[in-house]
Design a protein around this motif. Sequence first.
Motif, short mmCIF file in Angstrom:
data_model
loop_
_atom_site.label_atom_id
_atom_site.label_comp_id
_atom_site.label_asym_id
_atom_site.label_seq_id
_atom_site.Cartn_x
_atom_site.Cartn_y
_atom_site.Cartn_z
N ALA A 24 29.51 -30.93 -28.65
CA ALA A 24 29.34 -30.18 -30.12
C ALA A 24 27.67 -29.67 -29.00
N ILE A 25 26.34 -30.51 -29.49
CA ILE A 25 25.04 -30.22 -28.67
C ILE A 25 24.70 -29.27 -27.50
N HIS A 30 24.16 -23.72 -25.50
CA HIS A 30 24.49 -22.20 -24.97
C HIS A 30 26.08 -22.45 -24.50
N SER A 31 27.14 -21.55 -25.54
CA SER A 31 28.56 -20.87 -25.32
C SER A 31 28.84 -21.33 -24.37
N SER A 32 28.48 -20.76 -23.30
CA SER A 32 29.10 -21.17 -22.10
C SER A 32 29.70 -22.24 -22.07
N PHE A 33 29.18 -23.88 -22.76
CA PHE A 33 29.53 -24.88 -22.11
C PHE A 33 31.06 -25.45 -22.65
N HIS A 80 24.85 -35.43 -16.57
CA HIS A 80 24.07 -34.83 -16.20
C HIS A 80 22.80 -34.16 -16.99
N TYR A 81 23.63 -32.86 -18.41
CA TYR A 81 22.69 -32.20 -18.36
C TYR A 81 21.83 -33.41 -20.61
N LEU A 82 21.52 -34.20 -20.00
CA LEU A 82 21.54 -34.99 -21.24
C LEU A 82 20.95 -36.35 -20.70
N GLY A 193 16.35 -28.29 -17.78
CA GLY A 193 16.19 -28.06 -16.34
C GLY A 193 17.46 -27.82 -15.89
N SER A 194 18.48 -28.63 -16.02
CA SER A 194 19.42 -29.22 -15.68
C SER A 194 20.84 -28.06 -16.82
N ILE A 195 20.48 -27.71 -17.61
CA ILE A 195 21.00 -27.02 -18.66
C ILE A 195 21.11 -25.10 -18.07
N ARG A 196 19.60 -25.39 -17.43
CA ARG A 196 19.46 -24.00 -17.12
C ARG A 196 20.14 -23.57 -15.57
N ASN A 197 20.40 -24.63 -14.81
CA ASN A 197 20.98 -25.15 -13.34
C ASN A 197 22.62 -24.92 -13.82
#
Length: 352
Positions: A24-25, A30-33, A80-82, A193-197
């Motif tokens: 949910a976070i 970003h909806s693509s998650f 990886h994203y948190l 940074g991980s979210i941008r990638n």
Amino acid sequence: MTPAHRIVPYNDIWLDCVNNNLMAILISHHSSFEKLPLTFKTQYWKKLINQTFPEDNFESLLQQGLMLPKVQYDTEQLYHYLRFEDQLLEQSDIPFLDEMIQGALDKKKYVFLDVDRFFYSSGREAGKIHFIHPTFIHGKSASGEAYTVIEDCLSPGRMHDYQTPLEVIMESTQYLMKSGKKVRFIMVFVHEGSIRNFNHEFSVQDSFISEMRSNLLEDKVVFLEQYGLHYQLGLKALTDYVEEFEELVGNLNEISIFALRSSSFAQNHKKNNRLFKLLEDQSSHTNLYKQLAEQSMDLSRLWEIYRTTVIKMIASNRVRDQAIVKLEEIVKKEYHMVQTMEMAAEVSNQCN
């Protein structure tokens, strides 16, 4: 102040009470998650009946439905994203707990706090059972008198918006500490940074089908030290389920865990349907992926029918033959889908 992104309960797939909130976070950023779980490695697990159970709790596990097979997801990709900041609360922290939570929210962080759901105002455990649970706090109510949380306390396997007053959290924390229990206070925030990638276009490799097939066919028994129990992996867990149906289903005292685990199989096949459709769009050999997409939706439907059949059977004490026939049909079609996966993998290898 609370984190800027609106958090909505994630209920597409039941992962577990923590990972659904981590999803949910990410989706709020970003909806693509929403597509990330499509490539979570999936395995079928079931506790072996013929083993020694710690504390002689075999009958209790049977009656609750915890001996039934389940879908196990590898959610390592989420982490990886948190990022996480973990601490154990001290007695001296209790008077400042409200400030600690609000301070985290002001820094655009989220909180997982161990709370005993016995002290909740509503839900399965409220006033009945002491159940320590990592409560996900993501903001405050408009009145400022309660925290806005997302919880699965109202129905197993489903997250709901919920409000927890500060006094509930204080009462729980004091009780747990007096009982000698550790209380974890975990702050969670996204790693920008991980979210941008992250690949927001989201493409899937054909080779993933081979991995799915291998996981389903993996016939082995593993021992989990933290539970002291052996588990059967792969489709063999479902064939054992058919053979053990009378013992596993016939001894259920209540149906909530059965309903959750049956629904998890249905959800997993809906997830697979989305994955196969994605591969169909990306691939040159679309017929096999179309076939897999259809098979997965058929299996999702059959798991839901089986779930309803068993619940009705238990409620009315009907003969179990109809449910067993439906389960046998499911297992047969699970194996059939694996055969289609093998054909898709072979075609993919030839093309490569």
